[in-house]
Scaffold this active site. Structure first.
Site, PDB file in Angstrom:
ATOM      1  CG  ASN A  92      -2.075   0.986   1.085  1.00 45.30           C
ATOM      2  OD1 ASN A  92      -2.332   1.506   0.000  1.00 45.30           O
ATOM      3  ND2 ASN A  92      -2.759   1.259   2.184  1.00 45.30           N
ATOM      4  CE  LYS A 419       1.161   2.626   3.659  1.00 46.28           C
ATOM      5  NZ  LYS A 419       1.690   3.755   2.929  1.00 46.28           N
TER       6      LYS A 419
END
Ligand code: DC
Length: 654
Positions: A92, A419
């Protein structure tokens, strides 16, 4: 980890160096890969998003080797990836997906680019349209306008005016700009309409220049890369600290660092090329005291407190999320405008923010492209404990850590910070001071309840009678016809308890329950349901929600071992079984109940055995707990003993 529970925090201070910038790391990796020569990248961010970029570059045949001390050696391929056909998974990571789409579309190979299901919901049509104008051959593999994509070699059409929309994501323009030198020709790209997050485009231009390609700009909307442009390694390239990651620490300073001891963030400052350093200016507008150095920023709370502002957040969309939570600690409303891009990020961030802030009791107004936040009527002190969902969005998790300055809370899936900031919560804990806890554990009828309540009162702390929660659970289960051995059934009852603790009185479903839960039959039931792991899990956050400023005294069996393992003071309070049975006997006789000493003693021994022998959270004295045997001690003496310990540890004035 499924969740992290944060206690209410009293203060912030100290110094922290956030990890390398994600935006700079991923751009530098790609530029180093495209460049002629070898680049050594220093301070590269190690996170999910950079790992996706690195994997992709390696799959494309670029040698990227870690050479120690956070340094990575990238052997540039001079604009021609050795591997001409590849299927790449980019998670992502928006920075990796958009820039690789542009670069690979012009790189002369056959490539497939995929991501997570959320990546496949994030628009990319504006970039694909622009690349097609140039002659790129791109196909959508699932939905028109969204990844996954198939890229085939382009037939560059010279002289075409390339236009790209700038109002959805600046990453489209960034990708195009980085890719244009691969055409070998002079290329001009014009931004149609508004350009969001302009500072990210400035960063792209700055980094391209450091790798030898100077794009000219006319006004804010037209960019030209020169004929024959090629990337050349600068040799060593240092990555700055991440300004968006810094925003959480600066906000912590603005909310809770005293002016004598500001919170200092290193590796980001005036010299930074990241737009999100502008966040410090936004905090200053809220009244925070900010000091900006070349390579560091410090923040502390103004004596008069923070105040709400209205801010156009177009230039700092990521760091602006931090303001949404900081707003809980400001006087009046904070209105964040021009944030439509939030809706197409890791999650729909406007909706997610509004929902989760609402759980804490904040007043929130949500619009298509704005969010307005005000603290509850009583201010941040009246925020309520809540379980916060994070939507697989690292920034949601990091932002909500700040709410802990107002209330204890649980944050689900904290590992999603990987992330961009894998050890965020450990670093956050390093710069905050939690409200202190005194944990007092011990067997039944040891007098710990009375002692704990008195100590709490003397210190002005909150008081948690955790045994009452197990008693309430046993009582409510019986009322609901749920057997005490039915683990899932009792756990559901525990999770749904509607209970209010109010100045020594306990209300269950609106009825006073104190008397009813002290019955011997309920004592037996409490000790049975307390042995069920699911029941203990269901009551965990309820107990931690008592961990509020200025401090807490909690009593039970596992206060020190499970519920508050980092308690500032741990006491194991006990007395001989005979003495405890005698105390209990007197209490019950006073209440006019018919009991015998022998039966009481036996029942007490059975309960002790059950509490100590169970597999979950058994009753025991921890090595770091102070033993307090009250067999030959009155209540006053025991209270004084604990208060002395509290004073020794700096938990009480005087
Ligand atoms: O402290 P008390 O007697 O009110 O506790 C009632 C029961 O609940 C007791 O049998 C043990 C259990 N309990 C527990 O397992 N863990 C706690 N922290 C508190 C009580």
């Amino acid at each position: 980890m499924d969740f992290i529970d944060l206690p209410q925090l009293l203060a912030a201070g100290g110094s922290v160096r956030p990890p390398g910038s994600k935006s700079i790391s991923n751009r530098a990796l790609l530029l180093a890969a495209l460049a002629e020569g070898v680049t050594e990248i220093d301070g590269l961010l190690a996170s999910d998003d950079t790992a996706r970029m690195l994997e992709a570059l390696r799959a494309l045949g670029v040698a990227c080797v870690e050479i120690g001390q956070g340094r990575l050696r990238v052997e540039g391929c001079a604009g021609r990836f050795p591997v001409r056909r590849a299927d790449l998974f980019l998670g992502n990571a928006g920075t990796a997906f958009r820039s690789l789409t542009a670069v690979l579309a012009l790189a002369g190979g056959d490539y497939v680019l995929r991501g997570t299901p959320r990546m496949h919901e994030r628009p990319i049509g504006d970039l694909v349209d622009a690349l097609r104008l140039l002659g790129a051959d791109i196909a959508y593999l699932e939905n028109e306008g969204f990844p996954p994509l198939r890229l085939a070699p382009a037939s560059i059409r010279p002289g075409r005016a390339v236009e790209v929309r700038g109002d959805v994501s600046s990453q489209f323009l960034t990708g195009l700009l980085m890719a244009l030198p691969l055409t070998g020709r002079e290329m001009t790209v014009t931004v149609a309409g508004d350009l969001v997050s302009r500072p990210y485009v400035d960063m792209t231009l700055d980094l391209m220049a450091r790798f030898g390609v100077r794009a000219a700009r006319q006004g804010g909307q037209v960019f030209t890369t020169p004929t024959g442009a090629r990337y050349v390694s600068p040799g060593v390239f240092g990555v700055e600290g991440d300004a968006s990651s810094a925003s959480y620490f600066l906000a912590a300073g603005a909310i809770a660092a005293s002016s004598g001891a500001p919170l200092r963030v290193a590796g980001v400052g005036r010299r930074s090329i990241q737009g999100d350093v502008g966040f410090a200016g936004a905090l200053a507008r809220m009244g925070a005291i900010i000091e900006m150095g070349d390579d560091e920023v410090s923040a502390c709370r103004p004596p008069e407190g923070l105040r709400g502002i209205t801010l156009d957040c177009k230039a700092i969309p990521d760091a602006a999320m931090t303001l949404a939570v900081t707003a809980l600690f400001a006087e009046g409303e904070t209105r964040l405008t021009n944030i439509a891009s939030w809706r197409v990020k890791e999650t729909d961030r406007i909706a997610a923010m509004a929902k989760e802030l609402g759980k804490l009791g904040a007043r929130v107004e949500e619009g298509r492209d704005f969010l307005a936040i005000a603290p509850p009527p009583g201010g941040a002190a009246s925020l309520r404990p809540a379980v916060i969902d994070t939507y697989d969005d690292h920034r949601m998790a990091m932002c909500f850590s700040l709410a802990a300055f107002g209330t204890p809370l649980r944050i689900n899936d904290p590992d999603c910070t990987a992330k961009t900031f894998p050890d965020y919560f450990a670093r956050f804990e390093g710069i905050v001071a939690p409200a202190p806890v005194i944990a007092i554990d011990g067997p039944t009828a040891s007098g710990k309840g009375t002692v704990s309540a008195r100590v709490a009162k003397a210190l002005g702390f909150h008081y948690l009678d955790s045994g009452a929660l197990y008693r309430l659970t046993a009582f409510a289960a019986r009322e609901a016809g749920v057997g005490w051995a039915d683990e899932a059934g009792v756990a559901a009852v525990a999770a749904g308890l509607d209970v209010v603790f109010d100045d020594g009185r306990i209300w269950l479903d609106g009825r006073e329950a104190d008397e009813a839960i002290r019955h011997e039959s309920i004592s037996v039931g409490a000790s049975k349901v307390a042995a069920l792991p699911q029941v203990r899990a269901a009551l965990l956050f309820r107990q931690r929600a008592f961990h509020r400023a200025p401090g807490l005294v909690g009593d039970g069996r596992d206060m020190a071992s499970v519920v508050f393992p980092r308690a500032a003071l741990k006491v194991f309070l006990t007395a001989s079984a005979e003495i405890r049975a005698e105390r209990r006997y007197k209490q019950l006789i006073d209440k006019g109940m018919a009991v015998t000493m022998a039966s009481l003693l036996q029942e007490l021994r059975e309960r002790d055995a059950r509490d100590a022998a169970r597999t979950v959270a058994p009753l025991r004295q921890l090595p770091d707990a102070v033993l307090l045997d009250t067999s030959s001690m009155g209540i006053e003496e025991a209270v004084a003993f604990v208060l002395d310990l509290a004073r020794d540890r700096g938990l009480a004035a005087g």
